[in-house]
Design an enzyme around this catalytic site. Structure first.
Site, mmCIF file in Angstrom:
data_model
loop_
_atom_site.group_PDB
_atom_site.id
_atom_site.type_symbol
_atom_site.label_atom_id
_atom_site.label_comp_id
_atom_site.label_asym_id
_atom_site.label_seq_id
_atom_site.Cartn_x
_atom_site.Cartn_y
_atom_site.Cartn_z
ATOM 1 N N HIS A 274 -2.945 4.173 66.043
ATOM 2 C CA HIS A 274 -2.036 4.859 65.112
ATOM 3 C C HIS A 274 -0.878 3.914 64.799
ATOM 4 O O HIS A 274 -0.434 3.163 65.669
ATOM 5 C CB HIS A 274 -1.535 6.163 65.741
ATOM 6 N N LYS B 110 1.150 14.458 68.111
ATOM 7 C CA LYS B 110 2.135 13.441 68.525
ATOM 8 C C LYS B 110 2.895 13.929 69.764
ATOM 9 O O LYS B 110 2.318 14.625 70.593
ATOM 10 C CB LYS B 110 3.075 13.098 67.363
ATOM 11 N N GLU C 170 2.150 4.364 64.616
ATOM 12 C CA GLU C 170 3.311 4.515 65.503
ATOM 13 C C GLU C 170 3.099 3.749 66.803
ATOM 14 O O GLU C 170 4.052 3.272 67.425
ATOM 15 C CB GLU C 170 3.580 6.009 65.754
ATOM 16 N N GLU D 143 -4.429 5.693 56.971
ATOM 17 C CA GLU D 143 -3.118 6.335 56.985
ATOM 18 C C GLU D 143 -2.056 5.343 56.489
ATOM 19 O O GLU D 143 -1.541 4.541 57.289
ATOM 20 C CB GLU D 143 -2.748 6.772 58.405
ATOM 21 N N SER E 105 0.888 13.011 55.224
ATOM 22 C CA SER E 105 1.464 14.130 54.470
ATOM 23 C C SER E 105 0.415 15.034 53.824
ATOM 24 O O SER E 105 0.610 15.531 52.709
ATOM 25 C CB SER E 105 2.466 13.621 53.419
ATOM 26 N N GLY F 27 4.466 11.519 57.497
ATOM 27 C CA GLY F 27 5.665 12.312 57.765
ATOM 28 C C GLY F 27 6.716 12.227 56.679
ATOM 29 O O GLY F 27 7.830 12.718 56.846
ATOM 30 N N ASN G 119 -3.091 15.716 64.816
ATOM 31 C CA ASN G 119 -2.379 14.837 65.752
ATOM 32 C C ASN G 119 -1.009 15.448 66.016
ATOM 33 O O ASN G 119 -0.136 15.414 65.148
ATOM 34 C CB ASN G 119 -2.239 13.444 65.114
HETATM 35 C C1 PEP Z 1 -0.162 11.122 61.332
HETATM 36 O O1 PEP Z 1 0.807 10.679 61.901
HETATM 37 O O2 PEP Z 1 -1.301 10.899 61.778
HETATM 38 C C2 PEP Z 1 0.049 11.904 60.117
HETATM 39 C C3 PEP Z 1 -0.906 11.917 59.235
HETATM 40 O O3 PEP Z 1 1.245 12.574 59.991
HETATM 41 P P1 PEP Z 1 1.705 13.570 58.807
HETATM 42 O O4 PEP Z 1 0.526 14.425 58.441
HETATM 43 O O5 PEP Z 1 2.829 14.345 59.387
HETATM 44 O O6 PEP Z 1 2.114 12.698 57.654
#
Ligand code: PEP
Length: 248
Positions: A93, A11, A95, A163, A209, A169, A9
């Site tokens: 997601h 983003k 976000e 998630e 992460s 992040g 992703n």
């Molecule tokens: C995400 O936002 O889908 C995600 C998993 O981000 P990150 O791997 O940067 O934590």
């Protein structure tokens, strides 16, 4: 036998210069033993899909509108994304749930639109840190799963991504036991709703992460069928070792 899935992703990151990363993944993974999905910003979908036209790598989107067309300035519909070359779309997601007030019901509507357009819906679920600390994780997951999945969801048209919001992040990850607990729980909820056999067909991704250094142990965890990767999917030099860990 369902294939594992490594999904990236991007983003709101990437310009045409970033297409070099897609090219690098295409040349580095000519015959992968797992499925690979890259979800760049919508501006790059058509070009990225062109780069992947002779590759097994699939290009996806990060959101879609629930309607096929209409007066929705700035939005993109599922048929438009499919027309641009997308084969999947990330939905719900955290976000988008947070920044755009998306509810589980809206996610379910979008998932139906995605399915109608022939797109795989990658539906995201996850608890906040306060919810985890308040021991509400499983309640939150159950509510989001029930509300976000339409009745027509199958393992062929839908992927689930667990998630935890606090892991996205942040460099923080749940313990492997915590990941396994939630993934086992999601599988059991899918079984209650769709039947035990059908539940096995859904791919359950972990996201938050995931890095080259922790991917292997996460992939060895119960009911983890792959990963949804944010930051570490932006560079092929980071995403490739994660894909190879999933193939191992
Ligand atoms: C995400 O936002 O889908 C995600 C998993 O981000 P990150 O791997 O940067 O934590």
């Amino acid at each position: 036998m369902k294939r594992k899935l490594a999904a990236g992703n991007w983003k709101m990151n990437g310009t045409t210069a970033s297409l070099a990363e897609v090219k690098s993944l295409v040349s580095g993974h000519a015959a992968p033993s797992v499925d690979i999905l890259i979800c760049p910003p919508a501006t790059l979908i058509a070009q990225a899909a062109g780069i992947c036209s002779k590759s097994p790598i699939m290009i996806g989107a990060q959101d879609c509108h629930a309607a096929p067309s209409g007066a929705h300035t700035g939005d993109l519909s599922a048929p438009m994304l499919a027309d641009a070359g997308a084969g999947a779309v990330i939905l719900g997601h955290s976000e988008r749930r947070e920044n755009h007030n998306e509810t589980s019901d809206m996610v379910a509507q979008k998932a139906m639109a995605a399915h109608a357009a022939g797109l795989i819906a990658v539906v995201c679920l996850g608890e906040s840190l306060a919810q985890r600390e308040g021991a509400h994780t499983l309640d939150v997951i159950a509510e989001q799963l029930a509300g976000s999945l339409p009745d027509g969801a199958t393992g062929a048209n839908t992927v689930l991504a667990y998630e935890p919001i606090w892991a996205i992040g942040s460099g923080l990850t749940p313990t492997l036991a915590q990941i396994g607990e939630v993934h086992d729980f999601i599988r059991s909820l899918l079984g209650e709703r769709f039947g035990a056999q059908a539940a096995q067909d859904f791919r359950l991704l972990y996201g938050g992460s995931v890095k080259p250094g922790n991917a292997a142990e996460i992939f060895a965890t119960s009911n983890v069928d792959g990963a949804l990767v944010g930051g570490a999917s932006l560079k092929s030099s980071d995403f490739s070792p994660i894909i190879r860990a999933l193939e191992a």
